[in-house]
Design an enzyme around this catalytic site. Structure first.
Site, short mmCIF file in Angstrom:
data_model
loop_
_atom_site.label_atom_id
_atom_site.label_comp_id
_atom_site.label_asym_id
_atom_site.label_seq_id
_atom_site.Cartn_x
_atom_site.Cartn_y
_atom_site.Cartn_z
N ARG A 148 0.74 -1.13 0.12
CA ARG A 148 -0.02 -0.22 -0.03
C ARG A 148 0.68 1.04 -0.08
O ARG A 148 2.03 1.25 0.86
CB ARG A 148 -0.78 -0.04 1.11
CG ARG A 148 -2.22 0.73 1.14
CD ARG A 148 -2.69 0.67 2.88
NE ARG A 148 -2.90 -0.63 3.10
CZ ARG A 148 -4.04 -1.36 3.13
NH1 ARG A 148 -5.32 -0.39 3.03
NH2 ARG A 148 -4.45 -2.44 3.68
N SER A 175 7.92 -4.76 6.57
CA SER A 175 7.63 -5.72 7.64
C SER A 175 8.57 -6.99 7.75
O SER A 175 8.06 -8.18 7.40
CB SER A 175 6.04 -6.19 7.55
OG SER A 175 5.35 -4.78 7.44
N ASP A 230 6.32 -3.39 10.89
CA ASP A 230 4.75 -2.96 10.78
C ASP A 230 4.35 -2.89 12.32
O ASP A 230 3.09 -2.25 12.55
CB ASP A 230 3.97 -3.98 10.06
CG ASP A 230 4.40 -5.48 10.30
OD1 ASP A 230 5.03 -5.69 10.94
OD2 ASP A 230 3.57 -6.20 9.55
C1 BG6 Z 1 -1.85 -3.68 7.99
C2 BG6 Z 1 -0.74 -3.02 8.17
O1 BG6 Z 1 -3.12 -3.16 8.30
O2 BG6 Z 1 -1.61 -4.92 8.63
C3 BG6 Z 1 0.40 -3.55 7.82
O3 BG6 Z 1 -1.14 -1.82 7.48
C4 BG6 Z 1 0.62 -5.00 8.34
O4 BG6 Z 1 1.71 -2.67 8.11
C5 BG6 Z 1 -0.79 -5.57 8.04
O5 BG6 Z 1 1.74 -5.69 7.74
C6 BG6 Z 1 -0.45 -6.80 8.74
O6 BG6 Z 1 -1.59 -8.05 8.44
P1 BG6 Z 1 -1.69 -8.65 7.02
O7 BG6 Z 1 -2.61 -9.52 7.29
O8 BG6 Z 1 -1.87 -7.82 5.87
O9 BG6 Z 1 -0.16 -9.42 7.10
C1 GLC Z 2 6.96 -11.35 9.93
C2 GLC Z 2 8.37 -10.33 9.93
C3 GLC Z 2 8.06 -9.45 10.91
C4 GLC Z 2 6.43 -8.89 10.49
C5 GLC Z 2 5.68 -9.87 10.80
C6 GLC Z 2 4.32 -9.42 10.63
O1 GLC Z 2 7.18 -12.24 11.02
O2 GLC Z 2 9.49 -10.99 10.10
O3 GLC Z 2 8.97 -8.37 10.75
O4 GLC Z 2 6.48 -7.93 11.76
O5 GLC Z 2 6.09 -10.95 9.83
O6 GLC Z 2 4.12 -8.76 9.55
#
Ligand code: BG6
Ligand code: GLC
Ligand code: BG6
Ligand code: GLC
Length: 926
Positions: free
Chosen positions: A528, A592, A646
């Site tokens: 995003r 992340s 994240d």
């Molecule tokens: C989102 C965040 O809402 O959730 C991201 O903006 C995050 O940064 C993500 O990585 C985590 O959830 P998912 O289910 O998209 O891995």
């Molecule tokens: C994985 C990544 C970590 C992140 C998590 C959730 O574990 O290594 O950095 O915070 O996923 O997205």
């Protein structure tokens, strides 16, 4: 008897006076109905637990039979007139049928009222004789136990006896689990083994027996030795049971209605005498006015009184009349039969040792009639309350419903059933009630319940290793706490599995941030790009616009250069759309993945996790890589000010709304958490003052073998098939990227072993990734869940039976529950660390949470909250869902970083004092 036998007017008057209190006016009955209704509602409330007279006990029976039940079962039926042991064979499919073999055994009075051990030894003795008689002693059959007393249940195979009722009073049983007592007795005998799968009340057994014939049967009524009713209640109305979807059968135990005195005004002096002479004085007041065990006693008390008044038996109270229990229901039924001439009534009385005249027999017959009619009217008033409740639950004007009924009073008494039916009609005119007599007793129903429960039991046994006790969870919590300590220490960090990465974020937002920012959010389900405008007039407000960009798999798995070119291209497109290509806006980069940082705008990727595996990025600084890609394009410029995980973005997003937020938690594609740690504990960063956010990277917990004892064969298989074998082992047991696949592997194995789909396996079911985590979420929705299961499994080519769907739902529950429990353990360790850091007895904190699994799964959040609070009781934790993703938080971090760099020249000129006061806001942030 001469036909002319009539009572003298004076006799008539006195008789009428004695019997008048038994004639309940319609208004009185309506009042009883309404009071019963109020008690039913109250008993369902959480605050009523332990206080309500009508206990409304959850039974953990969540559906009526659907015809797919099958197998061979034993059933016990204890608590009615007869104790029965049964063998029940159920066939499903087109030729569905139920065959039953049973034997009645006596339970002598001294055993009913002896010790608990004697009672259960006797039961086991009877079972032994039955098994011998049927020639099945070696078979360890599943057993359903109809135990017709009030039991508090926490699952289908556990029932703690609340208190004995009717004629039982064995010692040392109240407050104990009757299934455990039965198991113990089987163990003591040491001759055979049984698999006790379900314990059910007789009302529930009866409802199920009748439900097998009529799917509209959602109420079970017993009018026998005792009186009771059960019915299917909407889960959302049952406060003490988790979950809001679907229905569960409630055993009302309405026999205790009135124990709080609410119907004392209609109780007669005879009712009080019967109560005082009973085994449980003051208890089961409604039952004592309505059921077979007591009606004869009421009649006897009246007869004694009338004899004392000289109206009966020539004023002589015989020895027989003094005997408690001489009037059994069957005599009452015989005496009241219309076909019986008075002479025959006299004969019955004679059999009972009561020498009567014609006038006596007229009076006795009339007394019996009045007492049993009142019982049927009262029972009808209670039932009217139940059917009315069902009607309102369904939200219909007219309800059609079937009541399954059993019990000697209903079956043998010549008028009881008719009066009961008329009363219900009168008091619940909008309900069309069909009464279905249970021909086969409650044993059949108990076997049907056992059939469903057995299947789930098998799965439980099969997935035993996935059910983690609180003891194990506390142990996992302690292990993780040690891992945290290792990760923070300079000596152990290089070899620690849990990396505990310093993030250089020192505080959550303080409200002074402002500006126009770009945030990139890469690594979750979506890539995003956002524009975040934080303005600061009067109140701080945030405006966000965002775009989602696709990241094809070949880019995730290609070269690092291609990946960052793709990110730079998407960013260019976004800036184009926003018409800001000519501006150099500060960028916050939510990346992340585990990154080592020595400052905010640097992130050296330690290793890829989850879905990504682009080459040449591990060991490199992702800020540099992105800058390079942007420069290469040359069509816009960007200033990457901060790279944040994240979890950190989430903590900052939630910190914007709640100043107490000091933990960021992700349960999505991956799982991870960050929290605010004391600087003095962070060896890897200079300085001891204040706090810094640590990105734990807990997904790697277990990579050093520390979770081997709780990993299952399925976890190992998931790992082997993943992009990063041997790594992120905790994450692979918990997060959304793996959960669906974990369930699929279990289903395949179960099908191979014939436990599912009649052993059929389809190519779709064998295909990796075909069963997704979103399917787990859909299947666990308890209302539509089973339909969803059918839909999803059908798409996988299997033709699931209803039982298969229930079984698959159960597998999903076990896997997702384990995930929530594991996260509760690791989160618990962080909470304990925070509490110890603060040196407080009770921790009050907020955890900011994000991630698709947490957000989309219907039960996950609640389970996680509940287990966390159980594992860390001395805490008050608020879980705050991040509504706007981590982009907002990343912008907050960027805002402060930006302010610092853009005003850094100022530092040179400001006197020390001014520097401290003027710049302390952002300096305290970083
Ligand atoms: C989102 C965040 O809402 O959730 C991201 O903006 C995050 O940064 C993500 O990585 C985590 O959830 P998912 O289910 O998209 O891995
Ligand atoms: C994985 C990544 C970590 C992140 C998590 C959730 O574990 O290594 O950095 O915070 O996923 O997205
Ligand atoms: C039987 C059921 O038919 O009826 C029992 O199988 C139940 O489970 C009994 O307890 C109730 O009636 P009574 O009159 O025997 O108490
Ligand atoms: C008593 C018991 C109840 C049972 C009923 C009918 O009321 O407490 O559990 O259902 O009798 O047997």
């Amino acid at each position: 008897c001469p036909k002319s036998s009539i009572l003298l007017a004076a006799q008539r008057r006195r008789l009428d006076a004695a019997l008048a209190p038994f004639l309940l006016a319609p208004d009185t009955l309506r009042e009883v109905r309404d009071k019963m209704r109020a008690e039913l509602e109250y008993g369902l409330k959480r605050e009523a637990q332990g206080k309500a007279t009508v206990k409304m006990l959850p039974t953990y029976v969540c559906g009526t039979p659907d015809g797919t039940e099958k197998g061979k079962f034993l059933a016990l039926d204890l608590g009615g007139t007869n104790f029965r042991v049964l063998l029940v064979k159920i066939k499903s499919g087109r030729k569905r049928s139920v065959q039953m073999y049973n034997k009645i055994f006596a339970i002598p009075l001294e055993i009913m009222q002896g010790t608990g051990e004697e009672l259960f030894d006797h039961i086991v003795q009877c079972i032994a004789e039955f098994l011998e008689y049927m020639g099945i002693k070696g078979a360890c059959l599943p057993l359903g136990f109809t135990f017709s007393f009030p039991c508090r249940q926490a699952s289908i195979d556990k029932g703690t006896l609340v208190g004995w009722t009717k004629g039982f009073k064995a010692t040392d049983c109240e407050g104990e689990d009757v299934v455990d007592m039965l198991r113990e007795a089987i163990r003591r005998r040491n001759e055979f083994d049984l698999d006790i799968v379900a314990v059910v009340n007789d009302t529930v057994g009866t409802m199920m027996t009748c439900g097998y014939e009529d799917p509209n049967c959602e109420i079970g009524l017993i009018a026998g030795t005792g009186s009771n009713v059960c019915y299917m209640e909407d889960m959302k109305n049952i406060e003490i049971v988790e979950g809001n979807e679907g229905k569960m059968c409630i055993n009302t135990e309405w026999g205790a209605f009135g124990d709080n005195g609410c119907i004392d005004h209609i109780r007669t002096k005879y009712d009080r005498e019967v109560d005082e002479g009973s085994l449980n004085p003051g208890k089961q007041r409604y039952e004592k006015m309505t059921s077979g065990m007591y009606l004869g006693e009421i009649v006897r008390q009246i007869l004694i009184d009338l004899t004392k008044q000289g109206l009966l038996f020539r004023g002589h109270i015989s020895e027989s009349l003094r005997k408690r229990g001489i009037f059994e229901t069957k005599f009452l039924s015989q005496i009241e039969s219309d076909r019986l001439a008075l002479l025959q009534v006299r004969r019955i009385l004679q059999q009972l040792g009561l020498d009567s005249t014609c006038e006596d027999s007229i009076i006795v017959k009339e007394v019996c009639g009045v007492v049993s009619r009142r019982a049927a009217r009262l029972c009808g008033a209670g039932l009217a309350a139940i059917v009315e409740k069902k009607r309102e639950n369904r939200g219909v004007e007219h309800l059609q419903i079937t009541v399954g009924v059993d019990g000697t009073l209903y079956k043998l008494h010549p008028h009881f059933s008719t009066v009961l039916r008329e009363t219900v009609k009168e008091l619940a005119p909008q309900c069309d009630v069909t009464f279905l007599l249970s021909e086969d007793g409650s044993g059949k129903g108990a076997a049907l319940i056992t059939a469903v429960a057995k299947r789930l039991h098998n799965i439980d046994k099969y997935l035993y290793a996935m059910r983690l006790s609180d003891e194990t969870l506390l142990d996992v919590m302690a292990r993780f706490r040690r891992e945290m300590k290792n990760g923070l220490s300079r000596d152990f960090n290089p070899t620690a599995a849990v990396k505990m990465l310093p993030t250089f974020v020192r505080s959550i937002p303080d409200g002074s941030e402002k500006g126009d920012f770009i945030a990139l959010d890469l690594g979750g389900s979506y890539f995003r790009i956002l524009r975040v405008k934080v303005s600061h007039e009067k109140k701080q407000t945030v405006q966000m616009e965002s775009e989602i960009y696709n990241t094809p798999e070949d880019i995730m798995h290609g070269s690092g250069t291609r990946l960052f070119d793709h990110v730079a291209e998407c960013l260019g497109d976004f800036m184009e759309k926003q018409q800001i290509k000519d501006k150099k806006l500060p960028v916050g980069f939510t990346f992340s993945f585990p990154c080592r940082q020595t400052k905010l705008d640097e992130g050296i990727l330690i290793t890829w996790t989850k879905r990504f595996k682009a080459s040449g990025v591990e060991g490199a600084d992702v800020v540099k890589l992105l800058n390079k890609a942007i420069k290469k394009r040359g069509d816009y410029d960007a200033d990457i000010m901060a790279v944040v995980n994240d979890t950190v973005g989430t903590m900052m997003t939630c910190g914007f709304d709640d100043q107490r937020c000091e933990v960021g938690l992700i349960i999505g594609t991956g799982t991870n958490a960050c929290y605010m740690e004391e600087m003095r504990h962070i060896d890897l960063v200079e300085g001891d003052e204040g706090r810094m956010c640590i990105n734990t990277e807990w997904g790697a917990f277990g990579d050093d073998g520390s979770l081997e004892d709780i990993r299952t064969e399925f976890d190992r298989e998931i790992d082997r098939g993943s992009l990063n074998p041997g790594k992120q082992l905790f994450e692979k047991m918990v997060s959304g990227l793996y959960m669906g696949e974990l369930v699929r592997l279990i289903l395949v194995k179960m099908a191979k072993e014939g436990l599912l789909f009649e052993g059929r396996i389809t190519p779709e079911l064998l295909t990796k990734g075909k069963f997704e985590t979103k399917h787990v979420s859909a299947i666990e929705k308890s209302k539509e869940g089973l339909n969803k299961a059918k839909e999803i499994l059908t798409r996988l080519g299997v033709e699931p039976s209803h039982e298969d769907c229930i079984a698959v739902q159960h597998v999903c529950t076990i896997v997702s529950f384990r995930s929530a429990n594991l996260v509760a353990s690791t989160l618990g360790a962080i909470l304990n660390q925070l509490r110890d850091n603060k040196g407080v007895g009770r921790l009050r904190t907020t955890v900011g949470v994000d991630g698709s699994l947490y957000k989309m799964h219907p039960q996950y959040a609640r389970r996680l909250h509940k287990t966390t609070r159980r594992l860390v009781p001395d805490s008050e934790v608020r879980f705050l869902l991040s509504e706007s993703g981590s982009g907002k938080g990343a912008a907050m971090v960027t805002a402060v970083a930006y302010r610092r760099t853009s005003s850094s020249w100022l530092h040179l000129f400001l006197p020390l004092q001014a520097d401290q006061s003027g710049c302390c806001k952002f300096l305290s942030v970083f």
